[in-house]
Design an enzyme around this catalytic site. Structure first.
Site, short mmCIF file in Angstrom:
data_model
loop_
_atom_site.label_atom_id
_atom_site.label_comp_id
_atom_site.label_asym_id
_atom_site.label_seq_id
_atom_site.Cartn_x
_atom_site.Cartn_y
_atom_site.Cartn_z
N HIS A 9 -5.95 -8.35 -40.57
CA HIS A 9 -6.13 -6.84 -40.77
C HIS A 9 -6.79 -6.32 -39.49
O HIS A 9 -6.60 -6.98 -38.40
CB HIS A 9 -7.22 -6.65 -41.82
CG HIS A 9 -7.05 -7.26 -43.11
ND1 HIS A 9 -5.97 -6.42 -44.04
CD2 HIS A 9 -7.42 -8.10 -43.82
CE1 HIS A 9 -5.99 -7.46 -45.23
NE2 HIS A 9 -6.97 -8.42 -45.11
N CYS A 67 -2.11 -11.02 -45.50
CA CYS A 67 -3.20 -11.28 -46.61
C CYS A 67 -2.59 -11.54 -47.81
O CYS A 67 -2.00 -12.31 -48.22
CB CYS A 67 -4.48 -10.69 -46.24
SG CYS A 67 -6.11 -11.38 -46.84
N ARG A 96 -16.10 -16.90 -48.74
CA ARG A 96 -14.94 -15.90 -48.21
C ARG A 96 -14.96 -16.09 -46.79
O ARG A 96 -15.95 -16.49 -46.19
CB ARG A 96 -15.40 -14.35 -48.67
CG ARG A 96 -15.37 -14.05 -50.05
CD ARG A 96 -15.45 -12.54 -50.07
NE ARG A 96 -13.95 -12.04 -49.73
CZ ARG A 96 -13.09 -11.97 -50.54
NH1 ARG A 96 -12.98 -12.06 -51.70
NH2 ARG A 96 -11.88 -11.15 -50.02
#
Ligand code: GLN
Length: 240
Positions: free
Chosen positions: A191, A92, A126
């Site tokens: 993640h 990320c 997002r």
């Protein structure tokens, strides 16, 4: 003996990303392979040539700002090591800074290392949620799972994606690509952390690191029944 470099562990550690270092280390030690972990923070010296595995986790825009300059000073030696086959995993925020630049929502541009050919620009929406991706590891198609949460939308140039999105957004929610891959450098938005959830990917990285170090021998199988079951449940929910 393998040497791991964990770059900026105090700044880049979103969603337990340091679990990636733990998974890599444990899976080596369970097979009797010695590993040392070298945490490297802002301003601390490291010779990437001596390292076998480099890990960079995710971080918010604020943390990316704090480490971008320090990372830039390491550009030359990191590029040489990447070209030489250093095994790298960048997640990320760490991933974004290996490309050309990251432009925040406020319009600030954080320059990246330009080691790989891509750029990232923040979008209003997002990209959040669980993700399933198909990646090719040693000629075999493998499904990996994880969790993404980023405003940055990455557009790849000549660099190949790490894999194909089966569920979720990946690099930008539009082109079906997730992450980036060049030589032994693996980048991903996932993640989770990524490696504990995906032991086959972890072992692939360990094998690459062993090959680069000239260590002979294969990897003894481990009991991954729990990881397998958890991954299957996630895939089932995401792909039904
Ligand atoms: N700041 C970046 C973004 O939001 C990275 C976030 C992250 O590492 N999860 O796109």
């Amino acid at each position: 003996m393998l040497q791991i470099c964990h770059l900026y562990p105090d700044l880049l550690n979103l969603y337990g990303d340091r679990g990636n270092v733990i998974a890599f280390t444990r899976r080596c030690r369970w097979r009797g392979l010695e590993v040392t972990v070298r945490p490297v923070n802002l301003g601390e010296k490291v010779d990437f040539k001596e390292m076998d595995f480099l890990f960079l986790g995710g971080g918010s825009d604020r943390e990316q700002n704090l480490m971008a300059e320090d990372l830039m000073e390491r550009a030359g030696s990191l590029q040489a090591a990447v070209e030489d086959g250093l095994v790298v995993l960048a997640i990320c925020g760490g991933y974004q800074l290996l490309g050309r630049y990251y432009r925040t929502l406020e319009g600030r541009t954080i320059p990246g290392l330009g080691l790989l050919d891509f750029y990232t620009e923040a979008g209003r929406k997002r990209l959040i949620g669980n993700v399933a991706v198909e990646v090719e590891l040693a000629g075999e198609k493998v499904r990996i799972v994880g969790f993404e949460n980023h405003s940055g939308q990455t557009v790849l140039g000549s660099t190949a994606p790490l894999g194909r999105v089966l569920a979720g957004n990946g690099n930008n929610g539009r082109d079906g690509g997730e992450g980036a891959r060049y030589k032994n450098t693996f980048c991903s938005y996932l993640h989770g952390p990524l490696l504990p959830k995906n032991p086959r990917l972890t072992d692939h990285l360990i094998r690459l690191a062993m090959q680069r170090r000239g260590l002979p021998g294969g990897l003894a199988p481990l009991d991954d029944a729990l990881e397998q079951a958890a991954g299957d449940v996630m895939l089932h929910r995401l792909l039904r």
